[in-house]
Each structure stands twice: as C-alpha cells, then as structure tokens.
Design a protein around this motif. Sequence first.
Motif, short mmCIF file in Angstrom:
data_model
loop_
_atom_site.label_atom_id
_atom_site.label_comp_id
_atom_site.label_asym_id
_atom_site.label_seq_id
_atom_site.Cartn_x
_atom_site.Cartn_y
_atom_site.Cartn_z
N GLU A 1 86.22 -23.30 69.43
CA GLU A 1 87.01 -24.53 69.25
C GLU A 1 88.34 -24.41 69.97
O GLU A 1 88.78 -25.36 70.65
CB GLU A 1 87.22 -24.79 67.76
CG GLU A 1 88.04 -26.05 67.49
CD GLU A 1 88.22 -26.33 66.01
OE1 GLU A 1 89.35 -26.14 65.50
OE2 GLU A 1 87.23 -26.72 65.36
N TYR A 2 88.98 -23.26 69.84
CA TYR A 2 90.28 -23.07 70.48
C TYR A 2 90.15 -23.11 72.01
O TYR A 2 90.94 -23.76 72.70
CB TYR A 2 90.88 -21.72 70.04
CG TYR A 2 92.24 -21.45 70.64
CD1 TYR A 2 93.40 -21.91 70.03
CD2 TYR A 2 92.36 -20.71 71.81
CE1 TYR A 2 94.65 -21.67 70.58
CE2 TYR A 2 93.61 -20.46 72.37
CZ TYR A 2 94.74 -20.93 71.75
OH TYR A 2 95.97 -20.69 72.30
N LYS B 1 88.00 -24.54 73.93
CA LYS B 1 87.70 -25.86 74.48
C LYS B 1 88.94 -26.77 74.48
O LYS B 1 89.06 -27.67 75.33
CB LYS B 1 86.57 -26.51 73.69
CG LYS B 1 85.20 -25.88 73.97
CD LYS B 1 84.08 -26.60 73.22
CE LYS B 1 82.72 -26.05 73.61
NZ LYS B 1 81.60 -26.75 72.92
N ASP B 2 89.85 -26.52 73.56
CA ASP B 2 91.04 -27.38 73.44
C ASP B 2 92.25 -26.85 74.21
O ASP B 2 93.12 -27.65 74.61
CB ASP B 2 91.43 -27.52 71.96
CG ASP B 2 90.44 -28.36 71.17
OD1 ASP B 2 89.66 -29.11 71.80
OD2 ASP B 2 90.43 -28.26 69.93
N ARG B 3 92.31 -25.55 74.40
CA ARG B 3 93.50 -24.93 74.98
C ARG B 3 93.52 -25.13 76.50
O ARG B 3 92.60 -24.70 77.22
CB ARG B 3 93.52 -23.43 74.66
CG ARG B 3 94.68 -22.66 75.25
CD ARG B 3 95.99 -23.03 74.61
NE ARG B 3 97.04 -22.07 74.95
CZ ARG B 3 98.32 -22.24 74.68
NH1 ARG B 3 98.72 -23.34 74.06
NH2 ARG B 3 99.21 -21.33 75.01
N LYS C 1 93.98 -33.80 83.94
CA LYS C 1 94.77 -33.13 82.91
C LYS C 1 95.75 -32.16 83.56
O LYS C 1 95.54 -31.72 84.71
CB LYS C 1 93.87 -32.40 81.93
CG LYS C 1 92.94 -33.32 81.14
CD LYS C 1 92.06 -32.52 80.18
CE LYS C 1 91.14 -33.45 79.39
NZ LYS C 1 90.26 -32.70 78.46
N SER D 1 90.84 -26.34 80.63
CA SER D 1 90.72 -25.57 79.39
C SER D 1 90.44 -24.12 79.77
O SER D 1 89.93 -23.82 80.87
CB SER D 1 89.58 -26.11 78.53
OG SER D 1 88.32 -25.66 79.02
#
Length: 593
Positions: A317-318, A320-322, A336, A340
Amino acid sequence: MAEYQAPLKDMNYLLWDVFGVDKVWATLPALAEHVDKETSQAIISECGKIAEQVIAPIAREGDEVGVSFDEGKVTTAPGYKEAFQTYVEGGWTALGGDVEFGGMGMPKAITSLHEEMLCSADISFSLYSGLTAGAALSLAKHASVELKEKYLTRLYAGDWTASMCLTEAHAGTDLGMIRTKAVPQDDGSYLVTGNKIFITAGEHDLVENIIHLVLAKLPDAPAGPKGISLFLVPKYQVNDDGSLGESNNVSCGSIEHKMGIHASATCVMNFDGARGFLVGELNQGLACMFTMMNFERIGVGIQGLGASERSYQNALEYAKDRLQSRSLSGAKSPEKPADSIMVHGDVRRMLLNMKALNEGSRALSMYIANQLDIATYGEGEAQAKADGLVALMTPVAKAFFTDLGFDNTVAGQQVLGGHGYIREWGQEQLVRDTRIAQIYEGTNGIQAMDLLGRKVAGSKGELLNLFVDEVAAYIEQTQSTEMQEFIQPLETALNELREVSQFILINAAKDPEIIGTSANDYLHVLGYTAMAYVWCKMCEVSSQQLAQDPEFHQSKLHTARYFFARLLPRRLSLIAAIKAGSAPLFDMPDELF
C-alpha cells in the motif's frame, strides 16, 4: 499501517484447488463425519472478519500500553478482555478441540489458516488462545477421562485458559536440569514446588482460572530428562461440581519487559506446594509435553507467516502511494511530480521477495497441515508416511517460516523508509513482535539441530527419503510442456538436496561437528526445496485454471517465476557453506575470538 485484509482467496485456492483437502477428509472417517467444505469455508470467512474487525484494531494500543503488573495481578491492555469475550462467544476456543469433550474437531488444514489470520491481526492476542489450544491438545491425548471432563471442557468453552511451564532460570533447552519437584500425596494428587520463567499467559485477567501444565520431577525420579513428569496445576482449585475453590498456591512473581509482544503477559510463575494432577505416565512428561510443543512449534512458524503477510500488505500500500523520483526507463506517471516507488527495482525486489515467500510459506504450511491431519486421523501406510513427514517438517515450519518472517518484516520496514522506523505507521511493531518467534519454543538453531541431527542423520536418511521420494514421483508424473520451466529447477534442487544430505551423513562419521555447523544452512536448503515443490503444485493448478480468473492465476505464475529465478538459487551458497565443513569454525582457538 494498512488495514489488515485476510487473504481468503489465496487460502481457499490452496485448500480446495491445490491440495484438495476435502477429498483427503473423505478418506478419513473421523473427519468425514463432521467436517465439510461448506462449513469450512464459512469458518474461514468468519475468522477473517473477527481478525480484521475485532483483533487487528486493538493491536496498536495493546503494544503501546502493554500488560501491567501489581502485587501478583496482571492486567491486560485496553480492549483485550472485550475482544477475548467476543472471540469466546464465536466458539473459536473450541475450533480444533476433541468433539467428545465439546470441541469442534476442525482439522489442522483449517485451524492453521485461523492461526495465520490471528497472528497477522495481533501476535500478542493470538498467544492467549494459542497456548490454550496447545495445552488442550496434550490433555486430549494424554490426560485421564476424569481430567478431561473436569478441565478440557472448560478450556474448549473459553471459560479458562492454559499455559505451558517448562523453562527455569538455569534450564532452557536442557530440560533435564529442571529442579521443580512434585511430591505424591495419599489422595493421588501431587504437591508441586518450583519456579518457572518466560511463561506466556501465566497470569492475566481474561478469565477466572488458568490451567498450568508443569514439568516437574518426583523426589526419586531418574536423573536427566528420563525423570520428568507432567502435571496439571490450576490457579484455583476446582471443586467436584466444577465451581472454583480456594487459591492453589500458584502466584506470578513478576512479568518481563520485552522488545515486543507487549500485550502478551510473559510471567515468572511460583509454585509453592500447589496441588497438581499427573498427566500421562510418570517419567513420561517430555513425551506428553512434546505433543503440545510440536503443535506450538508449527504455530510459531505460522506467527512468522502471519506477520510477514501483514508486512507485505503495509509495504505494498505504501509503495503504490509513495511518489519519489522517476523510473530509470522513463517517467511512468508524467502527469505527477514523481513516479511511485513501485518503479524502482530494489523496491520491487523486496515486495516480490515478500509476496513469493509468503505465498510459498502458506502453501508449505498447508502441505504440512494436511500431512498432520492424515497422521492424526489416518491409518496404515498412509498414516505412517504422514507421521514421518510431520516429524521431518515440524522444525522446518518453525525455523524457516520465522526466519523468513523476520526478514520480511524488516524488508517491509525498508520499503517504508523512515516511516517504517517510527511508531506512527506500525511497521516497527511487526519487526519487534516477530523477533521472538525465532527464539521461543526452541530456538531456530535447536530446530535445525533437531532436523539434521535427529530427523535426518538419526533416521539414517529414512525420514528425508519420504519427502524426496514423494517429490521425485511428482516430477516423474508432471511432464507437460508448460510445467517444465518449474519442474526442471525443482528436479535440480531435489538432486542437490540428496547429494548434500549424503555428503553430511558420510562426513559426520569422521567429523561429528559437521552436524552442528551445517544444521542451519541445511534447514534452509530443505526449506527452499520444499517450497519449490509446493510452488510447482500451485503452478500446475494456475496453468490449468488461467482462463477462469486470469488476473489471479497470472499473478501466481509471475510470482512463481520470480521465486525460481531469484529465491530458489539461495540454496547454492548454503550448500557451498555446508561443504566447507566444520574446520573454518573449529580451527580457531577460543582465545582468538
């Protein structure tokens, strides 16, 4: 920390598609009469809910507050009593218990998945029920009918919990040195006196009575481990009508302040002429206790898997978001400010290590659980073979899964970077909680010695051959073209396992130290080879079912390719270290250390 999600799809895939446990149960009359697929699926689903919704939410505060000790009384962390009561009301304390005394009689193939989900949610919470289940197993197998009716039924009901009291300050691995004494009384009971340390769930406030299984020696017992007996010693004496009587001269002297599992009470227990009852035969205490210890060793291995699964979920989860930096092959998310961290090779390495080892460990755990069910409920040649495979694989389950589990919680911490080191994200708790799993229930070094010294060398290779012959037969019958990319490296690994095993057995005759210096490396060689075997089984099923669920089965096959390309080769350096012999370790005099 990511919210825990029980991997139910993977669990059901292993149960019904890869191992076909319902077909195995149908051949075991003692299971077939009360266990079925539909009920088992419902149990797994409900366990996922209680792990996700009841237990996981209390883990963080449990770690931060921990247990407290005041004048012999232990108070559990906030939310624990309520969660335990919910757990009891759901009937979970009876899940694997003997049906004759109120248990549900579920097979190990189901209870092992239950254990994994509890450990992913909160290892500390899992220990209260896990120790009770292990103690109940020993009582079900070795205790008299009278003791079962009086105590076992209440353990299954969740009215009481249990502990196992082995270790003393001077006697850990070498239990033959214990000093706790049991003096026989005219009424058939015994007065137990001694001190035990590191006793998980020895004292707490979750239930009104705690049943201690205590190793002790009679005054005239033979020296060493042959003189050990096992006794049931309740915290409060139990009247004939089942009500609680007076205190039984059992007290908690203190609790340990530990690196992790803060919400689990680790106690110093004092027995001052406490009334106890013999379990099994005199001087056969180790055999009785090993019923529980082997159960717990597999369970501790599953602790490693459970924590590792939670670590993977957090890290994925981290990752994919970081957003950090750009891919080396060009921006993947040009809209962006950065890509990621999923684009970075080292992050993908750590994530795939965790994913491949978790799914391989879960499959290997299921294989061992299936063998344990056959060993428990089967008969004849099949039962004997399964019993031998369980003996061989128990130390592997305990040590291999916990070594991988700790490594994978550290890997998850590394993916999170600085956020993995601070308390806010919860990842550092997983690292601390998992570390003990490599130590208790017999250190991993002891497990490795048990595997190589007792199981492999002690049987002159016969127990190992049970596994080798099974895998060789599987390779022989799995000749489809699409499976060769997996079967060929498995065959190579199996042949090298045979060869290095023979090398050790031959050289041990002239170099006895090679057993000790090779044991840890050997356990991991066997672990990776066994994992390759179950990965092949998964690949076979996923290749056949690819069209039914492309995303799930493509993920399986990609992960398998990673395992065979990047993880199975780890065994090569281990084999090289084994073949170096014991000289590099023992040629150096102690004074030069």
